[in-house]
Design a protein around this motif. Sequence first.
Motif, PDB file in Angstrom:
ATOM      1  N   ASP A 134     -23.085 -99.248  27.687  1.00  0.00           N
ATOM      2  CA  ASP A 134     -23.950 -99.911  28.665  1.00  0.00           C
ATOM      3  C   ASP A 134     -24.322 -98.899  29.737  1.00  0.00           C
ATOM      4  O   ASP A 134     -23.618 -97.902  29.935  1.00  0.00           O
ATOM      5  N   ILE A 135     -25.453 -99.155  30.415  1.00  0.00           N
ATOM      6  CA  ILE A 135     -25.892 -98.236  31.465  1.00  0.00           C
ATOM      7  C   ILE A 135     -25.475 -98.719  32.847  1.00  0.00           C
ATOM      8  O   ILE A 135     -25.586 -97.977  33.815  1.00  0.00           O
ATOM      9  N   GLN A 136     -24.993 -99.963  32.946  1.00  0.00           N
ATOM     10  CA  GLN A 136     -24.650-100.534  34.246  1.00  0.00           C
ATOM     11  C   GLN A 136     -23.146-100.444  34.499  1.00  0.00           C
ATOM     12  O   GLN A 136     -22.356-101.003  33.735  1.00  0.00           O
ATOM     13  N   PRO A 137     -22.744 -99.764  35.553  1.00  0.00           N
ATOM     14  CA  PRO A 137     -21.305 -99.619  35.826  1.00  0.00           C
ATOM     15  C   PRO A 137     -20.594-100.954  36.013  1.00  0.00           C
ATOM     16  O   PRO A 137     -19.418-101.097  35.673  1.00  0.00           O
ATOM     17  N   LEU A 140     -19.581-102.193  32.661  1.00  0.00           N
ATOM     18  CA  LEU A 140     -18.469-101.418  32.118  1.00  0.00           C
ATOM     19  C   LEU A 140     -17.153-101.756  32.815  1.00  0.00           C
ATOM     20  O   LEU A 140     -16.087-101.757  32.189  1.00  0.00           O
ATOM     21  N   THR A 141     -17.225-102.074  34.094  1.00  0.00           N
ATOM     22  CA  THR A 141     -16.022-102.508  34.801  1.00  0.00           C
ATOM     23  C   THR A 141     -15.486-103.798  34.197  1.00  0.00           C
ATOM     24  O   THR A 141     -14.270-103.937  33.959  1.00  0.00           O
ATOM     25  N   ARG A 159     -20.498 -94.971  29.021  1.00  0.00           N
ATOM     26  CA  ARG A 159     -21.617 -95.030  29.971  1.00  0.00           C
ATOM     27  C   ARG A 159     -22.811 -94.305  29.357  1.00  0.00           C
ATOM     28  O   ARG A 159     -22.806 -93.088  29.158  1.00  0.00           O
ATOM     29  N   THR A 161     -27.222 -93.748  29.209  1.00  0.00           N
ATOM     30  CA  THR A 161     -28.350 -93.615  30.127  1.00  0.00           C
ATOM     31  C   THR A 161     -29.532 -94.337  29.514  1.00  0.00           C
ATOM     32  O   THR A 161     -29.449 -94.871  28.406  1.00  0.00           O
TER      33      THR A 161
END
Length: 257
Positions: A134-137, A140-141, A159, A161
């Motif tokens: 995924d590109i969104q932190p 991912l959290t 992560r 892009t």
Amino acid sequence: MPFHPKSLLLVSAAGLLLGPLACTQPLTESTAAQLTEARRQIVPDTSGYERRPPQDLNGIGKYYLGRQIAHVMGHEGASWLERADRQQEEGTDILLRELKLKPTDVVADIGAGTGFFTFRISPLVPRGRVLAVDIQPEMLTALRETKDRIRANNVVPVRGTTDNPNLPAKGVDVVLIVDAYHEFDHPREMMRAIRNSLAPAGRVALVEYRAEDAEVPIKRIHKMSIAQARREMAALGLRLTDSIESLPQQHLLIFQR
């Protein structure tokens, strides 16, 4: 802006054309215009991208091979990914069966979000891995928290892009893209990188709402036809090897090199 190989081609073409003139006299306006046109003919733009006003306000002002690219759903919409009726509405269990995963497969879940599919695939590949991209932190959290909570040790959050999912070269058996491809800002670059990540017998499983079916209650910009999907994948050397229509509302299209 990152340096693009095409820029090198344009410079090279310019150098070849300007070489005989560079040591004699400066270019006139008309000569420069002729050389610009010549460069266009020598190095045609084959990327397939266009910039023009959005036909649909749910999309961005960028088009790929005639298709308007949709806005990305932000992490604020994460609850929609985990909605209670998703399994029945989309036939997610059917999708997982149709993938015919092997226990040793390395699977990349592109646009994994909160991990709806990631954590359902994980037990199906006990000796493999699930690369949750995924590109969104924020997404991912959430993935990491769930991974730790349920001890899904074969899940690897990645992560990515907007133009590269950061997958290992020739190391992925199945790339799963569910309702995300139509939102890629750079579909050509992403699919080139995904193609390069495929193992020799690797597969791309593209899942998109059926544009051919007006009864599917999704906005048109969030749907895709088989013809459009084939066109876009073929541009990167991927061929359609199977079209599975057992899902209630979506195409499941399998592409290979």
